[in-house]
Design a protein around this motif. Structure first.
Motif, short mmCIF file in Angstrom:
data_model
loop_
_atom_site.label_atom_id
_atom_site.label_comp_id
_atom_site.label_asym_id
_atom_site.label_seq_id
_atom_site.Cartn_x
_atom_site.Cartn_y
_atom_site.Cartn_z
N CYS A 5 0.86 -1.18 0.00
CA CYS A 5 0.00 0.00 0.00
C CYS A 5 0.90 1.23 0.00
N SER A 6 0.73 2.08 -0.99
CA SER A 6 1.50 3.32 -1.04
C SER A 6 1.09 4.19 0.14
N LYS A 7 2.07 4.60 0.92
CA LYS A 7 1.77 5.46 2.07
C LYS A 7 1.39 6.87 1.63
N GLU A 8 1.75 7.24 0.42
CA GLU A 8 1.40 8.56 -0.10
C GLU A 8 -0.01 8.60 -0.69
N THR A 9 -0.38 7.58 -1.45
CA THR A 9 -1.65 7.63 -2.19
C THR A 9 -2.70 6.62 -1.71
N GLY A 10 -2.28 5.61 -0.96
CA GLY A 10 -3.21 4.55 -0.54
C GLY A 10 -3.44 3.50 -1.61
N GLU A 11 -2.77 3.62 -2.74
CA GLU A 11 -2.93 2.67 -3.84
C GLU A 11 -2.34 1.31 -3.45
N ILE A 12 -3.10 0.24 -3.74
CA ILE A 12 -2.67 -1.13 -3.47
C ILE A 12 -2.03 -1.69 -4.75
N SER A 13 -0.87 -2.34 -4.59
CA SER A 13 -0.19 -2.91 -5.74
C SER A 13 0.53 -4.20 -5.35
N ARG A 14 0.98 -4.92 -6.35
CA ARG A 14 1.77 -6.15 -6.21
C ARG A 14 1.09 -7.19 -5.32
N ALA A 15 -0.20 -7.33 -5.47
CA ALA A 15 -0.95 -8.32 -4.68
C ALA A 15 -0.56 -9.74 -5.10
N LYS A 16 -0.42 -10.59 -4.12
CA LYS A 16 -0.10 -11.99 -4.39
C LYS A 16 -0.77 -12.86 -3.33
N THR A 17 -1.29 -14.00 -3.76
CA THR A 17 -1.96 -14.93 -2.86
C THR A 17 -1.08 -16.16 -2.66
N TYR A 18 -0.91 -16.54 -1.40
CA TYR A 18 -0.13 -17.72 -1.03
C TYR A 18 -1.04 -18.71 -0.33
#
Length: 109
Positions: free
Chosen positions: A19-32
């Motif tokens: 989660c970008s601390k600047e924008t709140g955008e979620i990225s690089r999600a991965k499920t294990y």
């Protein structure tokens, strides 16, 4: 850009992302698969290693009660001390909350 690690952990899977601390955008999600790791900490280490990242902050929503420092999953064998996992991962801040708490927080936005 500065990131925090975020996670949604259930009895079957651990979903981790940044989660970008600047924008709140979620990225690089991965499920294990939870069956592939002895602990949540091991899954988090794998995620950070794969993305060659170090983070200082993390928030994990987990499908079980969170009682002070101890978390014992009712639908999985994972159990851990929040303080110990924070120290082991070298985090400045680690928040572990119940997944329903996380959903209710989102609905207030």
């Amino acid at each position: 850009m500065t990131y925090a690690l975020v996670g949604d952990v259930g009895g079957t899977n651990a979903r981790l992302a940044l989660c970008s601390k600047e924008t709140g955008e979620i990225s690089r999600a991965k499920t294990y698969s939870g069956l592939e790791f002895d602990s949540l900490e091991a899954a988090i280490r794998q995620y950070l290693q794969e993305h060659q990242l170090e983070v200082q902050d993390a928030c994990i929503a987990i499908a079980c009660p969170v009682t002070e420092d101890w978390v014992a999953m009712t639908n999985h064998t994972w159990a851990f001390s929040i303080k110990q996992m924070k120290a082991n991962l070298g985090l400045a801040h680690l928040e572990v909350i119940n997944d329903f708490t996380a959903v209710s927080m989102r609905s207030r936005c």
